[in-house]
Scaffold this active site. Structure first.
Site, PDB file in Angstrom:
ATOM      1  N   ARG A 233       0.853  -1.185   0.000  1.00  0.00           N
ATOM      2  CA  ARG A 233       0.000   0.000   0.000  1.00  0.00           C
ATOM      3  C   ARG A 233       0.891   1.238   0.000  1.00  0.00           C
ATOM      4  O   ARG A 233       1.899   1.297   0.698  1.00  0.00           O
ATOM      5  CB  ARG A 233      -0.930   0.025   1.215  1.00  0.00           C
ATOM      6  N   ASP A 257       4.901  -0.252  -6.797  1.00  0.00           N
ATOM      7  CA  ASP A 257       3.694  -0.636  -7.526  1.00  0.00           C
ATOM      8  C   ASP A 257       2.487   0.080  -6.954  1.00  0.00           C
ATOM      9  O   ASP A 257       1.382  -0.029  -7.482  1.00  0.00           O
ATOM     10  CB  ASP A 257       3.482  -2.154  -7.452  1.00  0.00           C
ATOM     11  N   GLU A 262      -2.371   7.545  -5.117  1.00  0.00           N
ATOM     12  CA  GLU A 262      -2.611   6.910  -6.416  1.00  0.00           C
ATOM     13  C   GLU A 262      -4.060   6.984  -6.889  1.00  0.00           C
ATOM     14  O   GLU A 262      -4.340   6.748  -8.065  1.00  0.00           O
ATOM     15  CB  GLU A 262      -2.188   5.449  -6.370  1.00  0.00           C
ATOM     16  N   HIS A 294       0.061  -0.252  -9.905  1.00  0.00           N
ATOM     17  CA  HIS A 294      -0.734  -1.169  -9.081  1.00  0.00           C
ATOM     18  C   HIS A 294      -1.152  -2.402  -9.885  1.00  0.00           C
ATOM     19  O   HIS A 294      -2.331  -2.779  -9.921  1.00  0.00           O
ATOM     20  CB  HIS A 294      -1.980  -0.461  -8.536  1.00  0.00           C
TER      21      HIS A 294
END
Length: 328
Positions: A233, A257, A262, A294
């Site tokens: 996260r 990622d 985001e 992600h």
């Protein structure tokens, strides 16, 4: 049950629709994220299905409750976006997908390590431009390097096993150690893991306790030039502190990622727009930063697992059975 599916893409429909139909549920797909402005789309439905960047704060939950929504199914494992107490007070049941192909995220984390270390992304671009120089592409052997794994749940355990296969010395931290990993590495304190690890990879949930787990103080305890990987996260890392450490060289390589802001970026095509997030834009200027949007979970096996468990969660609620995957 009739379920409103928010933040849906073509790949969601490909896997969710057959899984829902198999268990006699009806899925209606909406592309917008769930928010205060879009929650009215759920009017007339029995359930809502949401993803990682959908809003589930008290305001949104109150609106959903007013529309008659009694159950929300998360097609993800984390639920940091959910106001749990608000959901309880409104008598809205919430279920999640606690595990879905943990190999998908674990393998992506390892892929980021390999790509960042051997600079595969840069090498590919060079060759496409007929530049076959090796200058600036020097990496190091992953074999024998000390790698710290923060969080040894299902995904973290997979990462430990993969790293052991590469011949790494694995250090681990978790408030609840996994006895099955005892012969694959050593559990030590978080501070010691920061001090001893050449590479650090994060595999823990986001909570008030883990928010900005990687901050200026934590980074100061790390080795100069440390490689940092985050596929969990975004809020685990204080991005501004990471940028400062990248500028000083304290962080030598960073792969993400996930990103703490985001929700306004990932899963959308913004190629024709100017990104307004100056912090994210600054990250993109570093040659030693690798970012994916992600996608660590994004395999056929994981999406099938998410679809199957999500539809089964609805069936459990409808049948009045014990909710095995209940958050609240």
């Amino acid at each position: 049950m009739r379920c409103a599916v928010f933040s849906s893409k073509s790949y969601d429909r490909r896997f969710l629709e057959p899984a829902f139909n198999k268990l006699k549920h009806e899925a209606v797909f909406f592309e917008p994220k769930l928010s205060l402005e879009t929650c009215r789309l759920a009017d007339g439905f029995d359930a809502a299905c949401v993803f990682v960047n959908d809003r589930l704060d008290r305001e949104v939950l109150e609106q959903l409750s007013g529309f008659g929504i009694k159950v929300i199914v998360l097609r993800c494992a984390g639920f940091n976006q959910l106001d749990v107490e608000a959901a309880k007070s409104l008598n809205i049941r919430v279920m999640r997908v606690p595990a879905y192909s943990p190999h998908a995220v674990a393998e992506h984390a390892l892929g980021l390590i390999l790509c960042l270390n051997r600079k595969l992304h840069k090498a590919n671009h060079r060759v496409r431009e007929n530049n076959f120089s090796l200058e600036g592409l020097l990496g190091f052997d992953l074999h024998s390097k000390t790698v710290g794994v923060v969080g040894t749940g299902t995904i973290g355990a997979c990462v430990v096993r993969l790293l052991k296969g590469f011949g790494c010395e694995v250090l681990m931290y978790d408030p609840k150690p996994n006895s099955e990993l005892a012969n694959l590495g050593r559990y030590i304190s978080l501070d010691e893991l920061f001090r001893q690890s050449r590479i650090i990879t994060l595999h823990c949930p986001l909570s008030p306790e883990t928010h900005h787990l990687i901050n200026a103080s934590a980074i100061s305890n790390m080795q100069p030039g440390v490689m940092l990987i985050n596929t969990s996260r975004g809020g685990l890392i204080d991005t501004k502190a990471a940028i400062k450490a990248l500028k000083s060289g304290k962080i030598g390589q960073l792969a993400l990622d996930v990103y703490e802001e985001e929700s306004e970026l990932f899963f959308e095509d913004l190629s024709e727009r100017v990104v307004q997030d100056d912090v994210f834009s600054r990250l993109l200027t570093f040659p030693n930063v690798l970012i994916t949007a992600h996608q660590a979970f994004f395999t056929e096996e994981a999406l099938q697992g998410i679809a199957d468990v999500t539809s089964a969660n609805l069936t459990q609620f409808e049948s009045g059975d014990d909710l095995a995957n209940a958050v609240c």
